[in-house]
Enzyme design. Structure first.
Site, short mmCIF file in Angstrom:
data_model
loop_
_atom_site.label_atom_id
_atom_site.label_comp_id
_atom_site.label_asym_id
_atom_site.label_seq_id
_atom_site.Cartn_x
_atom_site.Cartn_y
_atom_site.Cartn_z
N LYS A 7 -8.56 14.00 4.37
CA LYS A 7 -7.66 12.84 4.40
C LYS A 7 -6.65 13.08 5.49
O LYS A 7 -6.60 14.19 6.05
CB LYS A 7 -6.95 12.68 3.05
CG LYS A 7 -6.34 13.99 2.52
CD LYS A 7 -5.71 13.83 1.15
CE LYS A 7 -6.70 13.92 0.02
NZ LYS A 7 -6.79 12.71 -0.77
N ARG A 8 -5.83 12.06 5.81
CA ARG A 8 -4.77 12.28 6.78
C ARG A 8 -3.91 13.47 6.34
O ARG A 8 -3.74 13.74 5.16
CB ARG A 8 -3.88 11.03 6.89
CG ARG A 8 -4.54 9.89 7.63
CD ARG A 8 -4.88 10.26 9.06
NE ARG A 8 -3.67 10.41 9.85
CZ ARG A 8 -3.26 9.54 10.76
NH1 ARG A 8 -3.96 8.46 11.01
NH2 ARG A 8 -2.15 9.73 11.44
N HIS A 13 0.80 -1.23 0.00
CA HIS A 13 0.00 0.00 0.00
C HIS A 13 0.83 1.28 0.00
O HIS A 13 0.26 2.36 0.16
CB HIS A 13 -0.93 0.05 1.21
CG HIS A 13 -1.98 -1.00 1.23
ND1 HIS A 13 -3.23 -0.82 0.68
CD2 HIS A 13 -1.98 -2.26 1.72
CE1 HIS A 13 -3.95 -1.90 0.86
NE2 HIS A 13 -3.21 -2.80 1.48
N LYS A 40 -14.81 8.10 -3.70
CA LYS A 40 -16.05 8.44 -2.97
C LYS A 40 -16.58 9.79 -3.44
O LYS A 40 -17.77 9.97 -3.67
CB LYS A 40 -15.77 8.49 -1.46
CG LYS A 40 -15.44 7.14 -0.87
CD LYS A 40 -14.72 7.22 0.48
CE LYS A 40 -14.03 5.89 0.76
NZ LYS A 40 -13.04 5.96 1.85
N LYS A 93 0.64 14.56 0.74
CA LYS A 93 -0.72 14.82 0.27
C LYS A 93 -0.93 16.30 -0.05
O LYS A 93 -1.92 16.68 -0.66
CB LYS A 93 -1.74 14.34 1.31
CG LYS A 93 -1.71 12.82 1.52
CD LYS A 93 -2.73 12.39 2.56
CE LYS A 93 -2.63 10.92 2.92
NZ LYS A 93 -3.28 10.02 1.95
N THR A 106 -8.69 6.51 -1.97
CA THR A 106 -10.04 5.99 -2.15
C THR A 106 -11.07 7.10 -1.92
O THR A 106 -12.19 7.01 -2.42
CB THR A 106 -10.32 4.81 -1.19
OG1 THR A 106 -9.86 5.17 0.11
CG2 THR A 106 -9.61 3.56 -1.65
C1 26V Z 1 2.62 5.13 6.52
C2 26V Z 1 3.58 5.92 7.09
C3 26V Z 1 4.12 5.55 8.40
C4 26V Z 1 5.43 6.21 8.72
C5 26V Z 1 5.47 7.64 8.33
C6 26V Z 1 5.05 7.93 6.95
C7 26V Z 1 3.98 7.05 6.42
C8 26V Z 1 3.39 7.37 5.22
C9 26V Z 1 2.43 6.59 4.68
C10 26V Z 1 2.05 5.46 5.31
C11 26V Z 1 1.00 4.66 4.65
C12 26V Z 1 1.01 3.23 5.01
C13 26V Z 1 0.10 2.41 4.15
C14 26V Z 1 -1.20 3.07 3.78
O1 26V Z 1 -1.99 3.42 4.60
N1 26V Z 1 -1.43 3.22 2.49
C15 26V Z 1 -2.64 3.76 1.92
O2 26V Z 1 -3.44 2.66 1.49
C16 26V Z 1 -4.64 3.04 0.87
C17 26V Z 1 -5.40 1.78 0.54
O3 26V Z 1 -4.70 1.04 -0.43
C18 26V Z 1 -4.34 3.87 -0.36
O4 26V Z 1 -5.56 4.28 -0.95
C19 26V Z 1 -3.50 5.08 -0.01
O5 26V Z 1 -3.14 5.77 -1.19
C20 26V Z 1 -2.27 4.64 0.74
O6 26V Z 1 -1.54 5.76 1.23
#
Ligand code: 26V
Length: 835
Positions: free
Chosen positions: A553-554, A362, A665, A559, A661
């Site tokens: 979003k986060r 992801h 929506k 982003k 996602t």
């Molecule tokens: C995690 C972390 C943790 C450490 C600090 C920076 C950081 C940045 C991003 C993440 C994301 C971890 C995985 C995640 O949540 N991915 C999301 O998954 C969604 C479902 O597939 C997708 O729609 C999003 O684009 C994606 O960011």
């Protein structure tokens, strides 16, 4: 006739009977009398009555999977971002009217008690929400499935804004009990940690003597599929100490010490995603991962053995999907279960493991790719570390045989990252232990092949596939936008509720003035509803005729909420300079949480508030521009904001958003997208007419090139007087008079490295926003474009996504009945439809 038999017969429920059931629950389960009951108590009683209607069907679905020997999907996810369940359940059961009618004579409205349900926020964002959508889609398609995760006592923190700053407060969704779940204290596999290993050869059965044992107690929540035809189970594990109390210590008078061990063990399921900056936090996170993975595997192996007697058939009967690398330890755990506990020879165990497991990636962000120090795994999971070493040795041996002399390749595909601190690369482990690895959008998949898994792709060509994410239309259209659904139904009939492809029948209506008027009216009412919440929560009055421009979003630098905020300042400057310049009146809506330790993200939240304070009451802007930040964004907030949005901000630095996602929506609900060519936004752009989406900015390839050149932000700033003025204002402290230096570092990083290309994309973004303004000034054209967005989103149904997993990854048939046509159509290559 009981409610259950009535339901089975497909007849409408008798509201009187339902009412009786609800009152019975209120009296005997909640312990309240009708006249004293609060909304929350009515909610509890109603949920309990509804749950009762679910159970028979739920058990029947589970039983039929056994009886037919159907393959079971096990979806392992550390996050399930569920939100509220009442409307989901009664809508999918087709009981909404009946429940309303049942409640009415009691003086209770469904809408009010619905709001009394707390959000189950067992996830951070898109990844967790995806898991929730998948559970519902698998139920709707009749795919036999269990979701496995952790029953956190405290989900994602509650966000409170004080003086523009985010503060985190614990969230307590279980405080009043959870009416949907069934506790199963007898299903409580034991999970070991620490200790030592007896045995001399790693690929022979060994005995692991853990130093401590924790029990994982199962809590089951039925997930109801569309039209209640079938259901899946969400099984969440809660940690329980086998010895709740050291009685001896207690009797000695050491009352706290007697409980200490219990507290430490049960900490495993206390909170979602604890901070992993400290070594203690890291260890807890790894414990969580192993805890739920081991519980899940023990559970599914037990079930499989009961029916099939041996593990050899596991890959034929079981599909284990790893939602990101969080459950990647499953690879070593399943090997351990096979080799140590069931004496399966190593090579056969490897066939079983690889054949059963698949992994979804992801993110490409390097800081988000998980790895664990070898020392930590050795201490916590000594047997697993041995197994990982052995998997790696065999894997590297094969690589060296096939690519002799290529040491760089061997180092890059090794499961162990050799550096000052040796670490296990969890993505590599998941990759090697899976028969299939997937990305979550077409672009993300091709970048996976080109970047993080480039070398593994050479070693195992064909293993990586792409499956673009989706969303469940039941929650994100049918329930959250009832007005729009009523309009759609009056125009094209009810078929779209079962077959999203039917939404395409709206295409010709996009040019129909009467339909446009009705569509615009629905949007306006949804905006009024959001406006009321904005006024109630923030005291800001917004004009429902203004464009609702939303970024929800986060909060993360990639982003680029910052890009949006800089454009907001530039826009305010431009309006002040030319008040009658034909500006579209706008409300910029922001919502989202920043990670507690992510200072830069919190600063961006503060900036949104500083800008709001400066602009919202400025008479020079004539009400043309407002900025609002809605606190505590969650699934329920999204359900309110999404139907009201006109413009959807999907403006990540190209190549960084794996899919997104929210983009789906919002477009489904008739918002036009302003966005970069990133994630699934690329695929949205392939499905809507060109003039109904505002694409801008550097492509992923151009971003990579610029990064390699490393020129940073200053050339773009030098070339844009507009941006330069905004940055100077921030540096002067115009937006932070109480602390003029607040944004100095932020601006310095844009002038300097600008890793997220905010400065580089600014002018292109500005121009795209002005294109949006122009279209807005032609209301009929805007509404036509909005309708064409709704009409072309069918492909983004998570039913289609699940159907793709079923065929590409799990090798299971998907029953046609529940599918409609959407899943049968190949993804469109055409760049334009409709328009
Ligand atoms: C995690 C972390 C943790 C450490 C600090 C920076 C950081 C940045 C991003 C993440 C994301 C971890 C995985 C995640 O949540 N991915 C999301 O998954 C969604 C479902 O597939 C997708 O729609 C999003 O684009 C994606 O960011």
């Amino acid at each position: 006739m009981t409610i259950e038999t009535q339901m089975r017969s497909g007849k409408r429920h008798d509201p009187a009977m339902l009412r009786e059931a609800i009152v019975r629950k209120l009296t005997y389960d909640v312990g309240r009398s009708q006249n004293a009951a609060s909304d929350r108590e009515w909610f509890m009683a109603t949920a309990r009555a509804v749950r009762e209607l679910i159970v028979d069907r739920w058990m029947a679905t589970t039983r039929s999977a056994y009886e037919t020997g159907a393959k079971q999907v096990y979806y392992l996810s550390l996050e399930f971002l569920i939100g509220r369940l009442l409307r989901d359940n009664i809508d999918n059961l087709g009981l909404t009217e009946e429940v309303s009618d049942a409640l009415a004579p009691l003086g209770v409205t469904l809408e009010r008690i619905r709001m009394a349900e707390p959000d189950a926020a067992l996830g951070n964002g898109g990844l967790g929400r995806l898991a929730a959508c998948f559970m519902e889609s698998m139920a709707s398609l009749g795919v036999p499935a269990f979701g496995y995760g952790i029953r956190y006592d405290h989900g994602l923190f509650r966000q409170v804004i004080a003086n523009g700053w985010q503060h985190e407060y614990p969230e307590d969704w279980l405080a009043f009990g959870n009416p949907w779940e069934f506790a199963k204290p007898e299903i409580a596999p034991e999970i070991g940690f620490g200790g030592w290993v007896e045995g001399s050869l790693a690929d022979e059965p060994c005995v692991w003597r853990p130093g401590e044992m924790v029990q994982a107690v199962a809590y089951d929540t039925p997930v109801v599929g569309w039209r209640g035809r079938s259901m899946t189970t969400l099984r969440l594990w809660s940690a329980r100490a086998p010895d709740p109390l050291k009685l001896e210590a207690f009797n000695r008078g050491d009352h706290v010490g007697a409980l200490a061990e219990r507290v430490r063990m049960e900490a495993i399921s206390k909170v979602l995603y604890p901070g992993d900056e400290t070594p203690a936090g890291q260890e807890l996170r790894l414990r969580q991962q192993y805890f739920f993975t081991s519980a899940a595997l023990q559970d599914l192996v037990r079930r499989h053995l009961r029916v099939y007697g041996g593990l050899g058939s596991l890959p034929d009967k079981v599909a284990i999907q790893l939602n990101d690398t969080h459950p990647a330890i499953a690879v070593a755990e399943l090997m351990r279960i096979c080799v140590d506990l069931h004496r399966v020879p190593w090579d056969e165990a490897w066939r079983i493991t690889q054949g059963s497991i698949a992994y979804t990636n992801h993110t490409l962000l390097p800081e988000a790719l998980e790895s664990w120090p070898v020392g930590l795994i050795e201490r916590l999971l000594p047997r697993h570390m041995q197994i990982i070493y052995l998997i790696n040795a065999r894997h590297l041996q094969q690589v060296r045989e096939r690519f002799p002399g290529d040491d760089a390749l061997a180092a890059s595909v090794s499961l162990i990252h050799e550096n000052d601190e040796r670490r296990v690369r969890m993505g590599h482990l998941a990759f090697i232990g899976s028969h299939c690895v997937n990305g979550v959008s077409a672009l993300h998949t091709s970048l996976l092949r080109r970047t993080v898994f480039h070398d593994l792709d050479r070693v195992a060509p064909g293993r990586i596939v792409g499956i673009t994410n989706g969303i469940t239309f039941r929650r994100w259209l049918h329930q959250s936008n009832r007005r729009l659904c009523a309009l759609i139904e009056s125009a094209i009939g009810p078929k779209f509720r079962d077959d999203p492809q039917a939404l395409e029948q709206l295409r010709p209506l996009a040019d129909d003035a009467a339909f446009q008027g009705d569509f615009a009216q629905v949007k306006r009412l949804n905006k009024q509803a959001l406006g009321e919440t904005i006024r109630a929560e923030l005291g800001i009055v917004v004009d429902p005729a203004a464009m609702m421009d939303v970024q929800i979003k986060r909060i993360h630098e990639y982003k680029r909420q910052l890009l949006n905020l800089l454009e907001t300042i530039a826009l305010a400057d431009a309006i002040r300079a030319a008040p009658s310049g034909g500006w579209a009146p706008r409300v910029k809506v922001f919502a989202g949480k920043a990670a507690a330790s992510y200072h830069r993200a919190k600063l961006i939240i503060r900036l949104a508030h500083d800008i709001g304070s400066a602009l919202n009451d400025d008479p020079a802007l004539q009400g043309l521009l407002k900025v609002v930040f809605l606190p505590n964004y969650n699934v329920s907030a999204a359900e309110l904001i999404v139907p009201a949005a006109d413009l959807s901000e999907q403006i990540s630095t190209a190549g960084m958003e794996a899919s997104g996602t929210g983009n789906m929506k919002l477009a489904l609900n008739g918002a036009l997208t302003i966005g970069t060519r990133d994630g699934a936004t690329v695929e949205i752009a392939e499905r809507v007419p060109k003039d109904t989406i505002f694409l801008f900015g550097l492509t992923a390839e151009e971003v990579a090139e610029r990064k390699a050149r490393g020129s940073g932000g200053w050339p773009a700033i030098a070339a844009s007087p507009r941006l330069a003025a905004v940055l100077e204002a921030l540096e002067r402290g115009d937006y932070s008079p109480d602390d003029p230096d607040r944004y100095r570092d932020l601006v310095a990083s844009l002038r300097g490295p600008d890793p997220f290309m905010v400065a580089s994309d600014f002018e292109a973004y500005w121009a795209a926003q002005r294109r949006a303004d122009r279209l807005w000034r032609d209301p009929a054209a805007w509404t036509r474009a909005a309708i064409l967005n709704t009409a072309n989103m069918a492909w983004f149904s998570s039913d289609r996504t699940i159907a793709e997993y079923a065929t590409k990854v799990w090798n299971i048939p998907v029953p046609r009945r529940a599918l409609g046509q959407a899943a049968e159509l190949p993804p469109s290559q055409e760049s334009q439809r409709g328009g």
